[in-house]
Design an enzyme around this catalytic site. Sequence first.
Site, short mmCIF file in Angstrom:
data_model
loop_
_atom_site.label_atom_id
_atom_site.label_comp_id
_atom_site.label_asym_id
_atom_site.label_seq_id
_atom_site.Cartn_x
_atom_site.Cartn_y
_atom_site.Cartn_z
N LYS A 170 0.80 -1.03 0.11
CA LYS A 170 -0.03 -0.12 -0.01
C LYS A 170 0.90 1.12 -0.05
O LYS A 170 1.72 1.80 0.81
CB LYS A 170 -0.82 -0.03 1.25
CG LYS A 170 -2.24 0.68 1.22
CD LYS A 170 -2.06 2.26 0.92
CE LYS A 170 -1.76 3.08 1.83
NZ LYS A 170 -1.46 4.44 1.62
N GLY A 201 -4.59 3.41 -2.25
CA GLY A 201 -5.59 3.98 -1.27
C GLY A 201 -4.94 4.81 -0.08
O GLY A 201 -4.06 5.01 0.08
N GLU A 245 10.15 1.68 10.17
CA GLU A 245 10.95 3.00 9.89
C GLU A 245 10.44 4.17 10.14
O GLU A 245 9.46 4.53 9.34
CB GLU A 245 11.51 2.60 8.53
CG GLU A 245 12.15 1.24 8.16
CD GLU A 245 13.55 1.13 8.98
OE1 GLU A 245 14.33 2.35 9.10
OE2 GLU A 245 14.05 0.03 8.94
N CYS A 279 14.14 11.08 5.95
CA CYS A 279 13.99 10.86 7.71
C CYS A 279 15.55 11.01 8.33
O CYS A 279 15.62 11.36 9.28
CB CYS A 279 13.25 9.53 7.62
SG CYS A 279 14.24 8.25 6.57
N GLU A 369 10.61 16.71 14.17
CA GLU A 369 10.95 16.29 12.84
C GLU A 369 10.30 17.19 12.10
O GLU A 369 8.96 17.55 12.23
CB GLU A 369 10.50 14.93 12.49
CG GLU A 369 10.89 14.77 11.33
CD GLU A 369 10.71 13.21 10.63
OE1 GLU A 369 9.72 12.63 10.76
OE2 GLU A 369 11.80 12.52 10.17
P1 NAD Z 1 2.59 8.75 7.23
O1 NAD Z 1 2.71 8.16 8.60
O2 NAD Z 1 1.50 9.62 7.32
O3 NAD Z 1 2.30 7.75 5.97
C1 NAD Z 1 3.29 6.63 5.77
C2 NAD Z 1 2.20 5.77 5.15
O4 NAD Z 1 1.27 5.13 5.98
C3 NAD Z 1 1.30 6.03 3.91
O5 NAD Z 1 1.35 4.91 2.92
C4 NAD Z 1 -0.18 6.22 4.70
O6 NAD Z 1 -1.18 6.11 3.45
C5 NAD Z 1 0.05 5.19 5.56
N1 NAD Z 1 -0.88 5.31 6.78
C6 NAD Z 1 -1.39 6.43 7.29
N2 NAD Z 1 -2.06 6.24 8.37
C7 NAD Z 1 -2.41 4.76 8.28
C8 NAD Z 1 -2.95 4.23 9.33
N3 NAD Z 1 -3.84 4.51 10.24
N4 NAD Z 1 -2.81 2.70 8.99
C9 NAD Z 1 -2.05 2.35 8.14
N5 NAD Z 1 -1.58 3.17 7.46
C10 NAD Z 1 -1.52 4.47 7.36
O7 NAD Z 1 4.12 9.27 6.81
P2 NAD Z 1 4.35 10.32 5.51
O8 NAD Z 1 3.81 11.59 5.74
O9 NAD Z 1 4.14 9.71 4.23
O10 NAD Z 1 5.81 10.09 5.57
C11 NAD Z 1 6.65 11.09 6.48
C12 NAD Z 1 7.10 10.26 7.51
O11 NAD Z 1 7.85 9.21 7.24
C13 NAD Z 1 8.35 11.01 8.42
O12 NAD Z 1 8.04 11.09 9.62
C14 NAD Z 1 9.55 10.28 8.02
O13 NAD Z 1 10.48 10.73 8.93
C15 NAD Z 1 9.11 8.92 7.81
N6 NAD Z 1 10.26 8.28 7.15
C16 NAD Z 1 10.95 7.39 7.75
C17 NAD Z 1 11.72 6.66 7.11
C18 NAD Z 1 12.87 5.57 7.73
O14 NAD Z 1 13.23 4.80 7.02
N7 NAD Z 1 13.09 5.87 9.15
C19 NAD Z 1 11.93 6.82 5.81
C20 NAD Z 1 11.10 7.75 5.08
C21 NAD Z 1 10.16 8.54 5.81
#
Ligand code: NAD
Length: 462
Positions: A170, A201, A245, A279, A369
């Site tokens: 997803k 989605g 992650e 990140c 962050e």
């Molecule tokens: P996010 O947590 O909003 O979304 C990430 C994914 O989770 C998306 O596919 C989203 O649709 C899904 N998601 C959202 N709510 C959900 C739920 N309730 N249940 C299941 N899935 C759900 O994060 P973002 O805004 O897309 O990305 C930015 C964040 O990601 C930053 O905090 C960044 O640090 C982190 N990040 C971490 C790494 C790492 O390797 N540690 C790498 C890249 C990004």
Amino acid sequence: MKAHDGMYIDGAWRPAAGPDVIEVVNPADEQVIATVPAGTVEDVDAAVRAARAALPAWAATPPAGRAARLTALRDALVARQDEIARTVTAELGAPPKLAQTVHVGMPVVVAGSYAELAATYAFEERTGNSTVLHEPVGVVGAITPWNYPLHQVVAKVAPALAAGCTVVLKPAEDTPLTARLFAEAVHEAGIPAGVFNLVTGLGPVAGQALAEHPDVDLVSFTGSTAVGRRIGATASGMVKRVALELGGKSANVILPSADLARAVNVGVANVMSNSGQTCSAWTRMLVHRNRYDEAVELAAAAAAKYGERIGPLVNAGQRERVRGYIEKGVAEGARLVVGGSEAPREKGYFVSLTVLADVTPEMTVAQEEIFGPVLSVLRYDDEEDALRIANGTVYGLAGAVWAGDEAEAVAFARRMDTGQVDINGGGFNPLAPFGGYKQSGVGRELGVHGLTEYLQTKSLQF
Ligand code: NAD
């Protein structure tokens, strides 16, 4: 505008169960460029059933056979590299050169590394009177963010397939088009039907349905700490394996003996890259008080050079969030050296590369962050103070140390509570484990450590 329909399930593009769609917007000009279906619980269920049905045959495929399919996948990504790079630019806003070299180049290398690991990893070993089998965990639910649309997908799917797992992906709402191209490449690589499935989605709908699905054995999530916490709670309630992650607030520690100009220049470039949406970005620069003013001047000069070369942020919400952090930093007493919260262009979700000086460790901009091109420069008194500041957040994903002597930098790095540290500008290694200490996550990606996340052991006694 292209209206895509269908989800890649069981080896074919199939109509989505519901009528809802997600609009994909080009963040550089705010135009809608495509729509993709917004998957429902039914789509997720169909994809998980396909992955479950495909599991026994894929798990039983000899590692050399899985390696051959992964090599073909790497080649299919290479064949589509221009199209993928253009798509990353269109949906994420990445400058074309960055899209080619990093957004496509890095996952191609990672896919190749897992083709090799699948062929060479010892999936069986002997210990005493036992044979230990390293078997696939099962069906993987992979949930990815938008910041590196292809890399985040490959860093989960390639090791999962190498291990013999099957996958339902997803991807993030903002960047589903790159994920669709990845599914095309999977198809072209001859990976059997059901081994990889894609459901686009919304996170709280399709993502949550995937994380909660009883027939998913392992949830691998990359994204924010807030969502990761929920996914971890759901998974542990169901006794599922989980890899998280999450966010970061990495420190770039410049020790007094370092080559200051080099450390500052590389540090600014690191925060600027991908518009700060990384990140592991070193968003806190720590400088000894005796060299502080010089470092701030160097940072300002380096930042000014990037000017127009910086891409937009991914969406309007992120832009507002980042602008809010800049304003909060100034309100809490930070000094704005370059950039600021005003929109640098009329159209597009751009934020200027911003340097904040006189940042103290307890300020919001030093703790949370930001996920944008904002660098905070902090002052320390001595090495112990630097270590306290470096380790003084809830995160622990990455970092950097600079010193005149490599051994001095390594000694400091050993005391940092973080998963990855670059010594005097050491380069990215696609085989090195990547992942967080503390609230930056659980588990590791890349290389052999990334592979073992998707394996479980069975021991046979003789
Ligand atoms: P996010 O947590 O909003 O979304 C990430 C994914 O989770 C998306 O596919 C989203 O649709 C899904 N998601 C959202 N709510 C959900 C739920 N309730 N249940 C299941 N899935 C759900 O994060 P973002 O805004 O897309 O990305 C930015 C964040 O990601 C930053 O905090 C960044 O640090 C982190 N990040 C971490 C790494 C790492 O390797 N540690 C790498 C890249 C990004």
